[in-house]
Write an enzyme that holds these catalytic residues in place. Structure first.
Site, mmCIF file in Angstrom:
data_model
loop_
_atom_site.group_PDB
_atom_site.id
_atom_site.type_symbol
_atom_site.label_atom_id
_atom_site.label_comp_id
_atom_site.label_asym_id
_atom_site.label_seq_id
_atom_site.Cartn_x
_atom_site.Cartn_y
_atom_site.Cartn_z
ATOM 1 N N HIS A 160 2.712 -3.695 -14.355
ATOM 2 C CA HIS A 160 3.785 -3.652 -13.360
ATOM 3 C C HIS A 160 3.365 -4.520 -12.176
ATOM 4 C CE1 HIS A 160 1.079 -0.911 -11.348
ATOM 5 N NE2 HIS A 160 1.124 -0.064 -12.366
ATOM 6 N N GLY A 173 -3.177 -2.085 -19.161
ATOM 7 C CA GLY A 173 -1.927 -2.600 -19.707
ATOM 8 C C GLY A 173 -0.701 -1.856 -19.222
ATOM 9 N N TYR A 174 0.424 -2.139 -19.888
ATOM 10 C CA TYR A 174 1.755 -1.672 -19.474
ATOM 11 C C TYR A 174 1.960 -2.094 -18.022
ATOM 12 C CZ TYR A 174 5.965 0.874 -20.607
ATOM 13 O OH TYR A 174 7.268 1.196 -20.906
ATOM 14 N N GLN A 183 -6.051 -0.488 -4.339
ATOM 15 C CA GLN A 183 -6.306 0.667 -3.468
ATOM 16 C C GLN A 183 -5.598 1.916 -3.984
ATOM 17 O OE1 GLN A 183 -5.175 0.511 0.818
ATOM 18 N NE2 GLN A 183 -4.883 2.699 0.432
ATOM 19 N N LYS A 184 -4.611 1.718 -4.847
ATOM 20 C CA LYS A 184 -3.930 2.846 -5.497
ATOM 21 C C LYS A 184 -4.952 3.857 -6.035
ATOM 22 C CE LYS A 184 -1.115 5.176 -8.195
ATOM 23 N NZ LYS A 184 -1.461 5.011 -9.576
ATOM 24 N N GLY A 196 2.108 -3.838 -9.401
ATOM 25 C CA GLY A 196 0.791 -3.508 -8.831
ATOM 26 C C GLY A 196 -0.297 -4.330 -9.510
ATOM 27 N N HIS A 197 -0.289 -4.329 -10.849
ATOM 28 C CA HIS A 197 -1.264 -5.140 -11.593
ATOM 29 C C HIS A 197 -1.088 -6.622 -11.268
ATOM 30 C CE1 HIS A 197 -0.652 -1.670 -14.576
ATOM 31 N NE2 HIS A 197 -1.935 -1.601 -14.288
ATOM 32 N N SER A 241 2.926 2.843 -11.028
ATOM 33 C CA SER A 241 1.917 3.315 -11.978
ATOM 34 C C SER A 241 2.495 3.224 -13.376
ATOM 35 C CB SER A 241 1.581 4.776 -11.665
ATOM 36 O OG SER A 241 0.892 5.352 -12.759
ATOM 37 N N GLN A 295 -11.750 5.198 -7.181
ATOM 38 C CA GLN A 295 -12.266 4.289 -8.211
ATOM 39 C C GLN A 295 -12.845 3.028 -7.576
ATOM 40 O OE1 GLN A 295 -10.309 3.230 -12.105
ATOM 41 N NE2 GLN A 295 -9.562 1.525 -10.906
HETATM 42 P P1 AMP Z 1 -4.715 0.703 -14.584
HETATM 43 O O1 AMP Z 1 -4.047 -0.169 -15.579
HETATM 44 O O2 AMP Z 1 -3.906 1.880 -14.160
HETATM 45 O O3 AMP Z 1 -6.137 1.070 -14.988
HETATM 46 O O4 AMP Z 1 -4.863 -0.161 -13.254
HETATM 47 C C1 AMP Z 1 -5.541 -1.399 -13.273
HETATM 48 C C2 AMP Z 1 -5.749 -1.859 -11.852
HETATM 49 O O5 AMP Z 1 -4.476 -1.984 -11.203
HETATM 50 C C3 AMP Z 1 -6.563 -0.873 -11.002
HETATM 51 O O6 AMP Z 1 -7.461 -1.594 -10.174
HETATM 52 C C4 AMP Z 1 -5.503 -0.179 -10.204
HETATM 53 O O7 AMP Z 1 -5.975 0.332 -8.960
HETATM 54 C C5 AMP Z 1 -4.505 -1.292 -9.981
HETATM 55 N N1 AMP Z 1 -3.198 -0.736 -9.670
HETATM 56 C C6 AMP Z 1 -2.495 0.186 -10.384
HETATM 57 N N2 AMP Z 1 -1.354 0.514 -9.744
HETATM 58 C C7 AMP Z 1 -1.324 -0.206 -8.605
HETATM 59 C C8 AMP Z 1 -0.414 -0.298 -7.510
HETATM 60 N N3 AMP Z 1 0.705 0.416 -7.464
HETATM 61 N N4 AMP Z 1 -0.710 -1.146 -6.498
HETATM 62 C C9 AMP Z 1 -1.869 -1.872 -6.535
HETATM 63 N N5 AMP Z 1 -2.756 -1.832 -7.520
HETATM 64 C C10 AMP Z 1 -2.508 -1.007 -8.547
#
Ligand code: AMP
Length: 287
Positions: A34, A31-32, A148-149, A36-37, A185, A153
């Site tokens: 952006h 959540g939260y 890929q961030k 990227g998600h 992020s 993982q």
């Molecule tokens: P998170 O909410 O941080 O657990 O991220 C959820 C998914 O979004 C994971 O697969 C992350 O790798 C991806 N993600 C987070 N930040 C980015 C980003 N800046 N660019 C691409 N994917 C992202």
């Protein structure tokens, strides 16, 4: 967009979609949201008939002194963003559904997790592998989208999918960056103005190492040294790790022969940021 709160309802939704011959794409998140998600949601929308996103801040992947309690949350905004992307379902389970009383199982993916974040946060990947495996059994996707961030993982999940015979495809999407290069992020929200300004050294350092690589440098130590020297230009930065690893095995290397990945984790105050770049790949500000 359908909001799904229980495991049973999630499985029924996917069983019904599968019975109708629909292909399900899945984007797990904490959540939260952006860009990227949202790039993962868009990739899923493009490839599949139905897209399911999940929001769950998974306690088992946080250490005892980490930011589980204060991890940023804004469900209403996330919901709006997902609706806007045309996401068909949001799975938003609670802790009791995910870890009911009596829960006992652990899941460990070995050597890929020996270095980088696996070494700094040994509890992290067992928690990630466990929750992603559970989510796969709940959402039953044909394809699952990761960024890929979180390079390590993505390798851990790929390995687990092969080892445990999950019948799905793992798709890894490029890193989405702010216009100044900082990888997006949810944790960037923690940064003070000064920390945020200095955090651009992370992508600058990776970009410089990439440039050295493109000019022919293959000595991992020299690439690493350039990265850490650049990061040290930021007085508020404290390096957790900065490594050049083999992109498949995630083991440190002396020379970059196959796919080399430069990866780093750096603290700004209590905020730990990660970033990486596959050496030799073009440097994109945003996809
Ligand atoms: P998170 O909410 O941080 O657990 O991220 C959820 C998914 O979004 C994971 O697969 C992350 O790798 C991806 N993600 C987070 N930040 C980015 C980003 N800046 N660019 C691409 N994917 C992202």
């Amino acid at each position: 967009m359908k909001i799904i709160r229980t495991v049973g309802e999630m499985q029924a939704f996917s069983d019904e979609a599968r019975a109708r011959g629909k292909r399900i794409g899945f984007t797990p998140t904490m959540g939260y949201l952006h860009e990227g998600h949202l790039s993962l949601v868009r990739a899923s929308k493009a490839d599949n008939d139905l897209t399911v996103a999940s929001i769950y801040v998974n306690p088992t992947q946080f250490g005892p002194t980490e930011d589980l309690e204060k991890y940023p949350r804004d469900l209403a905004r996330d919901q709006e963003l997902l609706e806007h992307e045309g996401c068909e379902a949001l799975f938003y389970p609670d802790n009791e559904s995910m870890y009911p009383p009596g829960f006992q199982t652990e899941l460990r993916v070995k050597s890929i997790t020996d270095h980088l974040c696996g070494a700094s946060r040994p509890w992290h990947f067992p928690g990630v592998a466990l929750i992603v495996a559970k989510l796969f059994n709940m959402v039953k996707p044909h394809r699952a989208y990761f960024g890929q961030k979180d390079y390590q993982q993505a390798r851990v999940i790929r390995r687990m999918v092969i080892d445990l015979n999950f019948d799905l495809e793992v798709v890894v999407c490029p890193i989405v960056r702010e216009t100044d290069g900082l990888a997006m992020s949810s944790r960037n929200a923690y940064l003070s103005d000064e920390e945020r300004e200095q955090a651009i050294v992370l992508s600058q350092a990776l970009e410089e190492a990439n440039e050295m690589y493109r000019e022919g440098e293959r000595d991992a130590l020299k690439l690493k040294n350039r990265i850490s020297l650049t990061i040290q230009r930021a007085p508020l930065a404290k390096i957790d790790y900065c490594e050049v690893v083999d992109g498949e095995t995630i083991q440190p290397i002396e020379r970059v022969e196959g796919t080399g990945v430069a990866a780093l984790a750096v603290f700004f105050g209590k905020t730990r940021l990660i970033d990486n770049h596959i050496l030799g790949e073009p440097w994109n500000l945003s996809p």
